[in-house]
Enzyme design. Structure first.
Site, short mmCIF file in Angstrom:
data_model
loop_
_atom_site.label_atom_id
_atom_site.label_comp_id
_atom_site.label_asym_id
_atom_site.label_seq_id
_atom_site.Cartn_x
_atom_site.Cartn_y
_atom_site.Cartn_z
N ARG A 3 0.82 -1.21 0.00
CA ARG A 3 0.00 0.00 0.00
C ARG A 3 0.86 1.26 0.00
O ARG A 3 0.45 2.28 -0.56
CB ARG A 3 -0.94 -0.01 1.19
CG ARG A 3 -2.07 -0.98 0.97
CD ARG A 3 -3.11 -0.92 2.06
NE ARG A 3 -4.28 -1.68 1.67
CZ ARG A 3 -5.17 -2.18 2.50
NH1 ARG A 3 -5.04 -1.97 3.80
NH2 ARG A 3 -6.20 -2.87 2.06
N GLY A 11 -10.95 -8.13 -1.39
CA GLY A 11 -9.66 -8.37 -0.74
C GLY A 11 -9.13 -9.78 -0.95
O GLY A 11 -7.96 -9.96 -1.32
P1 ADP Z 1 -13.57 -11.18 -1.38
O1 ADP Z 1 -12.76 -10.77 -0.17
O2 ADP Z 1 -12.74 -11.28 -2.61
O3 ADP Z 1 -14.80 -10.33 -1.56
P2 ADP Z 1 -14.96 -13.21 0.11
O4 ADP Z 1 -14.50 -12.58 1.37
O5 ADP Z 1 -16.39 -13.12 -0.21
O6 ADP Z 1 -14.08 -12.68 -1.12
O7 ADP Z 1 -14.63 -14.78 0.13
C1 ADP Z 1 -13.36 -15.29 0.29
C2 ADP Z 1 -13.38 -16.56 1.08
O8 ADP Z 1 -14.32 -17.48 0.60
C3 ADP Z 1 -12.05 -17.28 1.03
O9 ADP Z 1 -11.44 -17.20 2.30
C4 ADP Z 1 -12.41 -18.70 0.65
O10 ADP Z 1 -11.72 -19.67 1.41
C5 ADP Z 1 -13.88 -18.76 0.95
N1 ADP Z 1 -14.55 -19.80 0.17
C6 ADP Z 1 -14.59 -19.96 -1.17
N2 ADP Z 1 -15.24 -21.09 -1.51
C7 ADP Z 1 -15.62 -21.69 -0.36
C8 ADP Z 1 -16.32 -22.89 -0.05
N3 ADP Z 1 -16.75 -23.71 -1.00
N4 ADP Z 1 -16.53 -23.18 1.26
C9 ADP Z 1 -16.08 -22.35 2.23
N5 ADP Z 1 -15.43 -21.20 2.01
C10 ADP Z 1 -15.20 -20.87 0.73
MG MG Z 2 -13.12 -11.08 1.93
#
Ligand code: ADP
Ligand code: MG
Length: 420
Positions: A41, A377
């Site tokens: 950052r 993130g």
């Molecule tokens: P971002 O931060 O990009 O918006 P999210 O916070 O919504 O994404 O989701 C990220 C998390 O989702 C990751 O830590 C990942 O491990 C989890 N995840 C993805 N697929 C699954 C699944 N099938 N079961 C449990 N957790 C999941």
């Molecule tokens: Mg997230």
């Protein structure tokens, strides 16, 4: 929301005092030693800082870091919730651990010139150092959240910050979804423009939302439907294709009568999932759901795994990644896209055994000629970790901010800037 905002190139900053809001909310070592574990950052802020210094501006940089308790009362309350006692001394120590001094040091190394550190935000030390600051010099104020007025967007604090400068430049994209004194309030008292980081976010994400190169494919994953409702809703209005993966796919599957075993499920959101499927059909938006899953007998990196058809996950098993047929389907769906917006990993990418779906999608994106935008993130972390970061058109520098941007919400830290 108008994404077309004046930038630092549109105002005269020569010899002027410029208040620059950065996102120096860097991760620190857990031991309280003040060691910065990732300076990404700080590096991201360099182009705007360097430009201002080259223009002979006197730069007064500021940022928040972590979530300090700005008053002893709020500190004592938080401690009490943890069943811990609070003393004036332990409070001071907690603040010291969130000082921006280590950032000043790192910034100075990266810029190759001194960075003057203020002991406070708008107190006597900051005021005196800001007043004495010369063109071509840079001062860093202390953690803006040391002031209790920061998160309340207190006009008195905003005014005090603004009084030190003549122009306000905002480059903290990671904080534009917050209406705080240093991210929005100050713009009431100074001409306010964007730095290069925010300019790029507005150009690319704003451009993709307002006037996308079509077809626009949105890939949505991550853990929960409930945290992505706003994004799904908004993208249903603009996308040509929506691809659903990650943990939230199981709520869609269950809603259609599928068996999801122990997979992540938000039963309260099943009717919403069905509504989204209907809405997509009514709008002529192609909505793709997984056709198979890699499921595991535990939520663990070394769990036993098998591939099953979607909706046929046995009891005692949980889906942790999209299956190989789904990978093929999704990779085909991004071929020929004009723009791809991706938010949310396809599986538990933190476990290598369940990162294949996310990796395959990242690889497919790296090979398209589409404009590829990564928001969120964890999604940004996944793309970086898997080594595809430099193959994407844009990886947003804001987690929560990029999510709210994709939800179509007004971002206070953008709305307050002068229209171009
Ligand atoms: P971002 O931060 O990009 O918006 P999210 O916070 O919504 O994404 O989701 C990220 C998390 O989702 C990751 O830590 C990942 O491990 C989890 N995840 C993805 N697929 C699954 C699944 N099938 N079961 C449990 N957790 C999941
Ligand atoms: Mg997230």
């Amino acid at each position: 929301m108008n994404y077309n905002k004046k930038t630092v190139r549109d105002v005269d900053v020569q010899g002027k005092k410029v208040l620059l809001r950065c996102d120096f909310n860097v991760p620190l070592a857990k031991d309280g030693s003040g060691v910065i574990t990732d300076d990404k950052r700080i590096r991201a802020a360099l182009p705007t800082i360097q430009y201002l210094l080259d223009q002979n501006a006197a730069v007064i940089a500021c940022s928040h870091l972590g979530k300090p308790a700005a008053t002893f009362e709020s500190y004592a309350k938080k401690q009490a919730e943890k069943g811990k006692e609070a003393t004036e001394e332990s409070w001071k120590k907690s603040l010291k651990a969130l000082s921006l001094a280590p950032v000043a040091k790192r910034l100075s190394e990266l810029l190759g010139r001194p960075v003057i550190m203020a002991q406070d935000v708008v107190g006597p030390d900051a005021q005196a150092k800001a007043a004495a600051l010369k063109p071509g010099e840079i001062l860093l104020l202390e953690n803006t959240r040391f002031e209790k007025g920061e998160t309340k967007n207190d006009p008195e604090l905003a005014k005090a910050m603004a009084s030190m400068a003549e122009v306000y430049v905002s480059d903290a994209f990671g904080a534009v979804h917050r209406a705080h004194a240093s991210t929005a309030g100050v713009a009431d008292y100074l001409p306010a423009v964007s730095g290069f980081l925010i300019q790029k976010e507005l150009e690319i994400i704003g451009g993709a939302l307002a006037n996308p190169k079509r077809p626009l494919v949105a890939i949505l994953g991550g853990s929960k439907v409930s945290s992505k409702i706003g994004v799904i809703n908004n993208l249903l209005e603009i996308a040509d294709t929506i691809i659903i993966g990650g943990g939230m796919a199981y709520t869609f599957s269950a809603a259609q009568g599928g068996k999801v075993g122990e997979s992540l499920l938000e039963a309260d959101w099943e009717s919403y999932a069905n509504e989204m499927v209907e809405k997509a059909a009514a709008k002529g938006v192609k909505l793709l759901l997984p056709v198979d899953a890699v499921c595991a007998d535990a939520f663990a990196p070394d769990a036993k795994s098998q591939v099953v058809k979607a909706g046929e996950i046995p009891d005692g098993w949980q889906g942790l990644d999209i299956g190989p047929e789904t990978v093929k389907l999704y990779c085909d769906a991004v071929q020929g896209a004009g723009t791809v917006i991706w938010n949310g990993p396809m599986g538990v990418f933190e476990f290598p055994a369940f990162a294949k779906g996310t990796e395959a999608v990242a690889e497919a994106l790296s090979k398209t000629s589409a404009i590829t935008i990564i928001g969120g993130g964890d999604s940004a972390a996944a793309v970086q970790q898997l080594g595809y970061a430099d193959k994407m058109t844009h990886i947003s520098t804001g987690g929560g901010a990029s999510l709210e941007f994709m939800e179509g919400k007004e971002l206070p830290g953008v709305a307050c800037l002068l229209d171009a």
